[in-house]
Design a protein around this motif. Structure first.
Motif, PDB file in Angstrom:
ATOM      1  N   GLN A 174       0.807  -1.264   0.108  1.00 13.84           N
ATOM      2  CA  GLN A 174      -0.010   0.049   0.057  1.00 13.84           C
ATOM      3  C   GLN A 174       0.846   1.322   0.002  1.00 13.84           C
ATOM      4  O   GLN A 174       0.133   2.361  -0.191  1.00 13.84           O
ATOM      5  N   CYS A 175       1.957   1.083   0.282  1.00 10.66           N
ATOM      6  CA  CYS A 175       3.007   2.080   0.250  1.00 10.66           C
ATOM      7  C   CYS A 175       3.321   2.686  -1.298  1.00 10.66           C
ATOM      8  O   CYS A 175       4.290   2.292  -1.791  1.00 10.66           O
ATOM      9  N   THR A 176       2.467   3.387  -1.919  1.00 14.39           N
ATOM     10  CA  THR A 176       2.574   3.321  -3.508  1.00 14.39           C
ATOM     11  C   THR A 176       3.937   4.199  -3.721  1.00 14.39           C
ATOM     12  O   THR A 176       4.471   3.794  -4.850  1.00 14.39           O
ATOM     13  N   ALA A 177       4.402   4.650  -2.626  1.00 18.01           N
ATOM     14  CA  ALA A 177       5.716   5.398  -2.873  1.00 18.01           C
ATOM     15  C   ALA A 177       6.922   4.457  -3.055  1.00 18.01           C
ATOM     16  O   ALA A 177       7.890   5.024  -3.720  1.00 18.01           O
ATOM     17  N   ARG A 178       6.524   3.413  -2.550  1.00 18.59           N
ATOM     18  CA  ARG A 178       7.818   2.465  -2.763  1.00 18.59           C
ATOM     19  C   ARG A 178       7.716   1.474  -3.693  1.00 18.59           C
ATOM     20  O   ARG A 178       7.208   0.359  -3.317  1.00 18.59           O
ATOM     21  N   MET A 203      11.751  11.474  -2.604  1.00 13.45           N
ATOM     22  CA  MET A 203      10.420  11.218  -3.128  1.00 13.45           C
ATOM     23  C   MET A 203       9.865  12.502  -3.989  1.00 13.45           C
ATOM     24  O   MET A 203       8.742  12.521  -4.535  1.00 13.45           O
ATOM     25  N   PRO A 238      -3.271   7.426  -1.881  1.00 11.90           N
ATOM     26  CA  PRO A 238      -2.694   6.328  -1.076  1.00 11.90           C
ATOM     27  C   PRO A 238      -2.604   6.655   0.484  1.00 11.90           C
ATOM     28  O   PRO A 238      -2.878   5.427   1.219  1.00 11.90           O
ATOM     29  N   VAL A 246       3.230   8.741   5.622  1.00 13.47           N
ATOM     30  CA  VAL A 246       4.439   9.328   4.953  1.00 13.47           C
ATOM     31  C   VAL A 246       5.180   8.321   4.188  1.00 13.47           C
ATOM     32  O   VAL A 246       5.666   8.633   3.155  1.00 13.47           O
ATOM     33  N   MET A 247       4.908   7.110   4.632  1.00 14.15           N
ATOM     34  CA  MET A 247       5.409   6.058   3.699  1.00 14.15           C
ATOM     35  C   MET A 247       4.912   5.834   2.314  1.00 14.15           C
ATOM     36  O   MET A 247       5.242   5.427   1.505  1.00 14.15           O
ATOM     37  N   ALA A 248       3.557   5.958   2.281  1.00 13.50           N
ATOM     38  CA  ALA A 248       2.873   5.630   1.367  1.00 13.50           C
ATOM     39  C   ALA A 248       2.615   6.875   0.307  1.00 13.50           C
ATOM     40  O   ALA A 248       2.746   6.713  -1.042  1.00 13.50           O
ATOM     41  N   CYS A 249       2.787   8.095   0.486  1.00  8.92           N
ATOM     42  CA  CYS A 249       2.700   9.355  -0.301  1.00  8.92           C
ATOM     43  C   CYS A 249       3.845   9.235  -1.407  1.00  8.92           C
ATOM     44  O   CYS A 249       5.139   9.447  -0.887  1.00  8.92           O
ATOM     45  N   PRO A 250       3.476   9.402  -2.677  1.00 11.20           N
ATOM     46  CA  PRO A 250       4.649   9.118  -3.589  1.00 11.20           C
ATOM     47  C   PRO A 250       5.446  10.466  -3.912  1.00 11.20           C
ATOM     48  O   PRO A 250       6.097  10.733  -4.528  1.00 11.20           O
ATOM     49  N   TYR A 251       4.796  11.644  -3.212  1.00 12.01           N
ATOM     50  CA  TYR A 251       5.146  13.109  -3.563  1.00 12.01           C
ATOM     51  C   TYR A 251       5.794  13.420  -2.151  1.00 12.01           C
ATOM     52  O   TYR A 251       6.376  14.701  -2.186  1.00 12.01           O
ATOM     53  N   GLY A 252       6.032  12.645  -1.344  1.00 17.21           N
ATOM     54  CA  GLY A 252       6.771  13.176   0.097  1.00 17.21           C
ATOM     55  C   GLY A 252       6.148  14.315   0.529  1.00 17.21           C
ATOM     56  O   GLY A 252       6.682  15.144   1.116  1.00 17.21           O
TER      57      GLY A 252
END
Lengths: 301, 212
Positions: free
Chosen positions: A156-160, A300, B64, B96-102
């Motif tokens: 669910q951590c779209t960023a990773r 990011m 997210p 914080v971990m999920a946001c792809p934009y920081g």
């Protein structure tokens, strides 16, 4: 930092920005995952042993349940310790958001703890092995999603980009089998005969091999799919900051235990098997830690 | 109603007025930012230029952070804003971990997650976000994306073909657009970030939430 083709063309450099957040999920989360693997893994192994070696495993019902309770509580304790507002943890139960793997995981882990205490009651107070074994089946079924939910959370951590559900869920299951079999080899002591330990050794060796194959697949083929994965894996390649820890983990958790298990089978040595188990447990922490940290090193924005 | 934001990077001159206005309006603590302007220098001397990119929460349609939040502290308002209830937040940092934009940080004072809310409290009083008001060149355009007569809708129509969002491949459908952006301005992997070498600031990273 990965060198991207675009850099050579544009020579783009960040010249002013705010300080970026450091590691968001630190080593506390590594301990969380490591302890949960052992907590659910020993339950899987008890279930296996009771079917394959019922005579030898019979006396392990209560000790295994206690070990599982201890490690699941270590997992819960470190989960709580990682929260910035630990005293608001109860919000998960009173304001649950069911699209979140954290919520679903917390609910399942709570039910799992309840069932573990029921197992302890059945084995220690009631001494009812039939009821224990019946309940154990349900505990094993619940242990599967409890093991997997962290993979869902990471996905669910779209960023990773590095953490994809299919590979992470496989890694979580293999980690549980690896650590569960390792813990049972050590826990079995004189209660388990050599044949039962050999079975555990096979599980340990195969799960180590499968985990290693998965990591190597990501290491080699991951960068071919996504720019972010390529950039993240640079941290464990060449002179990257986590290269040493990554390879140390791969050797200690997977390669050395695999070799030692082969050696223990040829020499019929239980001590070598125990050494493989200790290495697997120690190495798993390193492997999990590296995989947790490296995606967090990437800016990011 | 679907509120959205657009930044015309042709106009932005990197004055950081929006950054300061946001800090003041929302009492954002030291070491954290809801909105920041990133400078990226491009090219080799003498063919160089400096780009400025204001970065804030993208208020994604498919956010997210909202999905991963275990207690619905992050939630949608009816006007499309992704808002945060700090009282409910447990500080798991999943968002914080999920946001792809920081775009999300842990507030070191409250130890809860926080981020840009498009100044939801000002919107509720029919005022513009503080950063929009502060911008001296009207590079920030804010309004209702569902209303074809709104400034933002007209701007998007007028600049068709030159409107971008950050990381579209993530499938988050941001409601925050850029005009005149490019790989260098919108893709963090397209530029070097040399540790400790910045114009006025040598700190590259800070501990999350002030500890850990």
């Amino acid at each position: 930092m990965a060198a991207h083709e675009i850099l050579a063309a544009t020579n783009a450099v960040v010249t002013l920005d705010v300080a970026l957040p450091g590691i968001v999920w630190p080593w506390l989360v590594t301990v969380n995952m490591w302890a949960k693997s052992i907590g659910t893994g020993v339950i899987f192994m008890l279930f296996l042993l009771l079917r394959k070696h019922p005579e030898a495993a019979g006396s392990l019902r209560f000790p295994t349940t206690v070990v599982s309770i201890i490690f699941i509580h270590i997992f819960l304790l470190f989960t709580l310790a990682d929260l910035h507002q630990p005293f608001k943890m109860w919000h998960i139960f009173f304001y649950p958001h069911l699209t979140s793997a954290i919520t679903v995981g917390a609910w399942m882990a709570t039910a799992f703890v309840g069932l573990l205490f029921l197992l302890a009651f059945l084995s220690f107070i009631k001494k009812d092995n039939a009821a224990f074994d019946k309940t154990l089946t349900w505990v094993v079924i619940l242990a599967i999603p409890v093991t997997l939910y962290t993979a869902g959370l990471m996905s669910q951590c779209t960023a990773r980009e590095l953490w994809q559900m299919p590979t992470e869920s496989a890694q979580m299951i293999f980690a549980a089998l690896l650590s569960g079999s390792a813990a049972m080899i050590l826990l079995g002591g004189s209660k388990l005969d050599y044949e039962a330990k050999k079975t555990l050794g096979v599980v340990l060796g195969l799960s180590a091999m499968m985990s290693f194959i998965l990591y190597m697949s990501e290491y080699v083929f991951g960068p071919m799919k996504a720019e972010e994965v390529a950039a993240v894996l640079e941290y464990i390649k060449g002179d990257g900051p986590y290269t040493v820890m990554f390879w140390l983990g791969q050797w200690i958790a997977y390669l050395l235990p695999m070799l030692l298990i082969v050696l223990s089978r040829t020499s019929k040595s239980e001590n070598i098997l125990k050494l493989a188990a200790i290495l697997a447990l120690a190495g798993l922490w390193l492997v999990k830690h590296v995989w947790l940290i490296i995606p967090q090193l990437l800016p990011m924005s | 109603m679907q509120l959205g934001f657009l930044v015309d990077l042709h106009l932005c001159m990197g004055c950081k007025g929006c950054e300061i206005a946001c800090k003041v309006e929302n009492e954002v603590p030291l070491s954290t930012w809801r909105l920041r302007v990133k400078y990226v220098d491009v090219g080799s001397f003498p063919e160089t230029r400096r780009t400025f990119t204001p970065l804030r929460c993208n208020h994604c349609e498919n956010a997210p952070c909202e999905k991963i939040c275990p207690v619905s502290a992050l939630h949608y308002l009816e006007n499309g804003i992704v808002n945060i209830d700090k009282e409910r937040c447990i500080g798991c940092a999943g968002c914080v971990m999920a946001c792809p934009y920081g775009a999300i940080y842990i507030d070191p004072q409250t130890q809860t997650a926080d981020k840009c809310t498009y100044c939801a409290h000002r919107i509720a009083s029919s005022m513009m976000p503080a950063c929009v008001v502060a911008c001296p060149v009207q590079a920030n355009i804010f309004g209702d994306l569902d209303d074809p007569t709104s400034n933002i809708s007209k701007y998007i129509q007028h600049n068709q073909g030159n409107v971008q969002v950050r990381k579209p491949e993530k499938g988050t459908n941001p409601h925050h657009y850029y005009v005149g952006g490019g790989n260098v301005t919108l893709n963090p992997l397209a530029s070097h970030r040399v540790d400790g070498h910045q114009l006025f600031n040598k700190i590259t990273t800070l501990p999350v939430g002030g500890h850990h």
